[in-house]
Design an enzyme around this catalytic site. Structure first.
Site, PDB file in Angstrom:
ATOM      1  N   ASP A  48       0.695  -1.280  -0.080  1.00  0.00           N
ATOM      2  CA  ASP A  48      -0.083   0.098   0.052  1.00  0.00           C
ATOM      3  C   ASP A  48       0.866   1.121  -0.025  1.00  0.00           C
ATOM      4  O   ASP A  48       1.561   1.545   0.956  1.00  0.00           O
ATOM      5  CB  ASP A  48      -1.072  -0.276   1.049  1.00  0.00           C
ATOM      6  CG  ASP A  48      -2.027   1.373   1.580  1.00  0.00           C
ATOM      7  OD1 ASP A  48      -1.643   2.198   0.936  1.00  0.00           O
ATOM      8  OD2 ASP A  48      -2.438   1.429   2.779  1.00  0.00           O
ATOM      9  N   LYS A  66       3.010  11.115  -3.606  1.00  0.00           N
ATOM     10  CA  LYS A  66       1.735  10.675  -3.818  1.00  0.00           C
ATOM     11  C   LYS A  66       1.215  11.735  -5.094  1.00  0.00           C
ATOM     12  O   LYS A  66       0.362  11.607  -5.771  1.00  0.00           O
ATOM     13  CB  LYS A  66       1.049  10.033  -2.925  1.00  0.00           C
ATOM     14  CG  LYS A  66      -0.357   9.319  -4.083  1.00  0.00           C
ATOM     15  CD  LYS A  66      -0.932   8.060  -2.912  1.00  0.00           C
ATOM     16  CE  LYS A  66      -1.717   6.760  -3.784  1.00  0.00           C
ATOM     17  NZ  LYS A  66      -1.981   6.692  -2.255  1.00  0.00           N
ATOM     18  N   GLU A  75      -7.018   0.613  -4.660  1.00  0.00           N
ATOM     19  CA  GLU A  75      -7.321   0.062  -3.416  1.00  0.00           C
ATOM     20  C   GLU A  75      -8.272  -0.021  -2.445  1.00  0.00           C
ATOM     21  O   GLU A  75      -8.613  -1.092  -1.687  1.00  0.00           O
ATOM     22  CB  GLU A  75      -7.067   1.619  -2.438  1.00  0.00           C
ATOM     23  CG  GLU A  75      -5.243   1.928  -2.965  1.00  0.00           C
ATOM     24  CD  GLU A  75      -4.971   3.727  -2.754  1.00  0.00           C
ATOM     25  OE1 GLU A  75      -6.114   3.792  -2.167  1.00  0.00           O
ATOM     26  OE2 GLU A  75      -3.969   3.796  -3.000  1.00  0.00           O
ATOM     27  N   ASP A 116     -13.204   5.027   1.764  1.00  0.00           N
ATOM     28  CA  ASP A 116     -11.542   4.720   2.145  1.00  0.00           C
ATOM     29  C   ASP A 116     -11.107   6.469   2.347  1.00  0.00           C
ATOM     30  O   ASP A 116     -10.633   6.926   1.361  1.00  0.00           O
ATOM     31  CB  ASP A 116     -10.936   3.959   1.440  1.00  0.00           C
ATOM     32  CG  ASP A 116      -9.446   4.212   1.646  1.00  0.00           C
ATOM     33  OD1 ASP A 116      -8.808   5.180   2.259  1.00  0.00           O
ATOM     34  OD2 ASP A 116      -8.678   3.882   1.065  1.00  0.00           O
TER      35      ASP A 116
HETATM   36  P1  ADP Z   1      -3.319   7.579   3.404  1.00  0.00           P
HETATM   37  O1  ADP Z   1      -4.167   6.544   2.808  1.00  0.00           O
HETATM   38  O2  ADP Z   1      -3.464   8.434   2.811  1.00  0.00           O
HETATM   39  O3  ADP Z   1      -1.425   6.696   2.974  1.00  0.00           O
HETATM   40  P2  ADP Z   1      -4.355   6.577   5.709  1.00  0.00           P
HETATM   41  O4  ADP Z   1      -5.439   5.254   5.579  1.00  0.00           O
HETATM   42  O5  ADP Z   1      -2.736   5.680   6.538  1.00  0.00           O
HETATM   43  O6  ADP Z   1      -3.612   7.678   4.296  1.00  0.00           O
HETATM   44  O7  ADP Z   1      -4.256   7.996   7.103  1.00  0.00           O
HETATM   45  C1  ADP Z   1      -4.218   8.809   6.727  1.00  0.00           C
HETATM   46  C2  ADP Z   1      -4.930   9.891   8.389  1.00  0.00           C
HETATM   47  O8  ADP Z   1      -5.732   9.657   8.934  1.00  0.00           O
HETATM   48  C3  ADP Z   1      -3.644  10.910   7.906  1.00  0.00           C
HETATM   49  O9  ADP Z   1      -4.216  12.082   8.006  1.00  0.00           O
HETATM   50  C4  ADP Z   1      -4.265  10.034   9.796  1.00  0.00           C
HETATM   51  O10 ADP Z   1      -3.960  12.139  11.125  1.00  0.00           O
HETATM   52  C5  ADP Z   1      -5.159  10.294  10.187  1.00  0.00           C
HETATM   53  N1  ADP Z   1      -5.492   9.447  10.901  1.00  0.00           N
HETATM   54  C6  ADP Z   1      -4.647   8.232  11.357  1.00  0.00           C
HETATM   55  N2  ADP Z   1      -5.148   7.850  12.780  1.00  0.00           N
HETATM   56  C7  ADP Z   1      -6.454   8.999  13.029  1.00  0.00           C
HETATM   57  C8  ADP Z   1      -7.115   8.379  14.113  1.00  0.00           C
HETATM   58  N3  ADP Z   1      -6.893   7.847  15.522  1.00  0.00           N
HETATM   59  N4  ADP Z   1      -8.601   9.759  14.110  1.00  0.00           N
HETATM   60  C9  ADP Z   1      -8.520  10.568  12.782  1.00  0.00           C
HETATM   61  N5  ADP Z   1      -7.818  10.722  12.145  1.00  0.00           N
HETATM   62  C10 ADP Z   1      -6.484   9.434  11.832  1.00  0.00           C
HETATM   63 MG    MG Z   2      -4.299   4.744   2.170  1.00  0.00          MG
END
Ligand code: ADP
Ligand code: MG
Length: 618
Positions: free
Chosen positions: A14, A76, A153, A176
């Site tokens: 991912d 990205k 995804e 997502d």
């Molecule tokens: P991506 O797919 O864009 O790489 P992720 O699925 O890893 O992202 O999500 C990252 C986002 O989730 C970030 O903006 C992070 O701040 C947010 N995030 C992670 N944990 C929490 C939480 N407990 N509450 C709210 N937002 C969260």
């Molecule tokens: Mg993601």
């Protein structure tokens, strides 16, 4: 095809805007490969430290505030663009930066499997264009992976769930919401076949935006209190951003949180700080309109898939931002259904990529699971377009493959010459949804000549589009009466000098990696040319138009054929006797054609099987 006589590990990745993760299949189940420090998620942040070392992940993220011009996050969002990114005074392409992230992940896999070649399945948002997919594939290759497949995804998320829940046919909604992207898809599972029915999303919407809403709110407070806009100071802005994310995450479990930052920026040589109390309600009011936007997309995707909210059996929430309680509530009240709570929002996509990898490697072939996907855009050619008031105008768009068609797919359509005596046509290929090509995205063009002279509208040109699971498009045109053919693989048509650019990138990155004193790279000074270049495909084609001899490549046709065969075999179980017999026969012919090298025979067998599957409504 001979059995593979060597084994090459295959992993799922991912490659997220915010966080990335790598996974593999262990004991028939997908599992994340942790970093040496035991971390499961790798922040997608790259830093070049003052000594010239490349730092990727949490340490780089922590340094974002202190060294903003030495680091880069959310690359990205730039994938597939020609934008260059300067860090520490050096300029990089988006795929080079992504390659640095992927190389870090590869090292996690190397720790487990040992060094050496590895195959990878990498995920991308469903709405990524061909260029963005290609850039992602290239990043994987630069990092030293053989990129087996690029998958969407939401498909991956559904795959990770599907493996555990094979019994029964179901319709999923995958919502997502990550850090930088939003994706929503309707995925159907029918006798072990997973199919994305429709998918939509927003490249510029995610948790980052929530952080910036908070930053703006903080900044307004400071402006009214001190008359200073902390966002004008790059470090002040970065400090507020970091705090905003912390506040946001705390508010997912607490109902309010205090902010106490003694130093955000300076005014007249005096430190200016921020003290505030943020409640969950306050935060919701800041982001509500963005959540509403995502809900509109949910409604839209249901319409596109032709299903009602009632028809959704499972709602899967993935992406870190779905941990925000308000998001879950909003989805629940919109769909009238409780989202699953047994899906790990951070890991689902990476785990699903490993499932796809496992299906490919045979590790999971017993599972009975198959994944198909849909074309994210319509693809077609430019034509003369009739209109009521004026004469036919050039630049109309005629889709050959329409959006949301299940892939892999081959579609043909016959067009006619538009002028008397016309002996050549220009095939201009576009993707998009607009009726005029100028609003769509140009993919490439080629000329077909050798058309016999005739009246206008008399000579047919059969145009065939083949779109495979890696998002690679092949277009062929054939003069029906003369049999003269031309074809092009759009991947190469787009970027004729990509091979050189790729090699240059590979050399540059290798130098950077060599500069890092790293014990895992002991044998790195071997032959540079050998360095992890992907096998075959880039070598073969230098972007020139293919001639008719190498029309549609056997490898792609075989790949697509195998997937179709698998799908057919899977469907056998649900058929009545007579239908079963029919399909078995078609599959027998297909299997036979797959053993041989005759691409045309294979195409015929595939067409017959596809027709039958459609007839049987499978
Ligand atoms: P991506 O797919 O864009 O790489 P992720 O699925 O890893 O992202 O999500 C990252 C986002 O989730 C970030 O903006 C992070 O701040 C947010 N995030 C992670 N944990 C929490 C939480 N407990 N509450 C709210 N937002 C969260
Ligand atoms: Mg993601």
């Amino acid at each position: 095809m001979s059995e593979e006589n060597f084994w090459r590990p295959i992993v799922g990745i991912d490659l997220g805007t915010t966080n990335s993760a790598i996974s593999y299949i262990r004991n028939g189940k997908p599992e994340i490969i942790p970093s040496a420090k035991g971390e499961l998620l790798l922040p997608s942040v790259v830093l070049i430290d003052p000594l010239g070392n490349i730092v990727v992940g949490k340490d780089a993220k922590d340094a974002l505030v202190a060294m903003p011009d030495r680091s880069i996050a959310a690359v990205k969002r730039k994938m597939g663009s020609l934008d260059n990114i300067t860090i520490a005074g050096e300029s990089f392409s988006p795929q080079e930066i992504s390659a640095l992230i992927l190389k870090e992940l590869k090292q996690q896999a190397d720790q487990m499997y040992g060094e050496g070649e590895k195959e990878a399945v990498i995920t991308v948002p469903a709405y990524f264009t061909d260029e963005q997919r290609r850039a992602t594939k290239e990043a994987g290759e630069l990092a030293g992976f053989v990129v087996e497949r690029i998958i969407n995804e939401p498909t991956a998320a559904a795959l990770s769930f599907g493996l555990e829940n094979l019994q029964g046919d179901r319709t999923f909604l995958v919502y997502d919401l990550g850090g930088g992207t939003f994706d929503v898809s309707v995925v159907e599972m029918f006798s072990g076949v997973l199919e994305v029915k429709a998918s939509t999303g927003d490249r510029m919407l995610g948790g980052e935006d929530f952080d910036w809403r908070l930053v703006d709110w903080f900044a307004e407070k400071m402006i009214s209190q001190y008359g200073v806009d902390p966002r004008e100071d790059i470090r002040g802005k970065a400090a507020l951003k970091e705090e905003a994310e912390r506040v946001k995450i705390v508010l997912s479990s607490e109902t309010s949180v205090s902010v106490m930052l003694p130093l955000v920026t300076v005014k007249d040589n005096r430190p200016i700080g921020l003290t505030a109390e943020v409640s969950r309600e306050q935060f919701i009011s800041l982001i509500e309109d963005l959540i509403v936007q995502t809900l509109e997309r949910v409604t839209g995707v249901l319409q596109e898939a032709g299903v009602t909210a009632n028809a959704i059996d499972e709602v899967l929430l993935v992406g870190g931002s779905t941990r925000i309680p308000y998001v879950r509530e909003a989805i629940r009240s919109l769909l009238g259904k409780e989202p699953r709570s047994d899906v790990n929002p951070d890991e689902a996509v990476a785990l699903g990529a490993a499932v796809q990898a496992g299906l490919k490697s045979g590790l999971l072939s017993e599972s009975g699971l198959i994944a198909t996907d849909v074309a994210p855009f319509s693809m077609g050619i430019a034509v003369l377009k009739e209109s009521v008031s004026v004469r036919a105008r050039p630049g109309g768009f005629a889709p050959v493959i329409t959006r949301n068609t299940t892939i892999p797919v081959t579609r043909s359509q016959t067009f006619y010459t538009s002028a008397p005596g016309q002996t050549a046509v220009s095939i201009e290929i576009y993707q998009g949804e607009h009726e005029w090509v100028k609003h769509n995205h140009f993919l490439g063009e080629f000329m077909l000549d050798g058309i016999p002279e005739n009246w206008e509208n008399y000579e047919g040109i059969k145009v065939t589009f083949r779109y495979n699971l890696n998002g690679i498009l092949e277009v062929a045109a054939e003069s029906v009466s003369s049999g003269k053919q031309m074809s092009v693989t759009v991947q190469d048509a787009l970027n004729r000098d990509s091979r050189e650019v790729f090699e240059e990138s590979a050399r540059r990155l290798q130098k950077l990696w060599e500069a890092v004193p790293d014990e895992t790279d002991a044998d790195e000074d071997e032959d540079l040319d050998d360095w992890d270049l992907p096998p075959g495909e880039l070598d073969e084609d230098d972007g020139e138009w293919d001639s008719e001899e190498d029309d549609l490549t056997p490898t792609l046709a075989h790949e697509d054929g195998r997937i179709l065969a698998q799908r057919g075999h899977n469907a056998l179980a649900v058929l009545k006797d007579t239908e079963q017999k029919k399909l078995s026969q078609a599959l027998l012919a297909l299997d036979e054609a797959l053993q041989g090298e005759d691409v045309e025979a294979l195409e015929r067998a595939m067409e017959a099987t596809t027709d039958l599957l459609i007839e049987l409504e499978l």
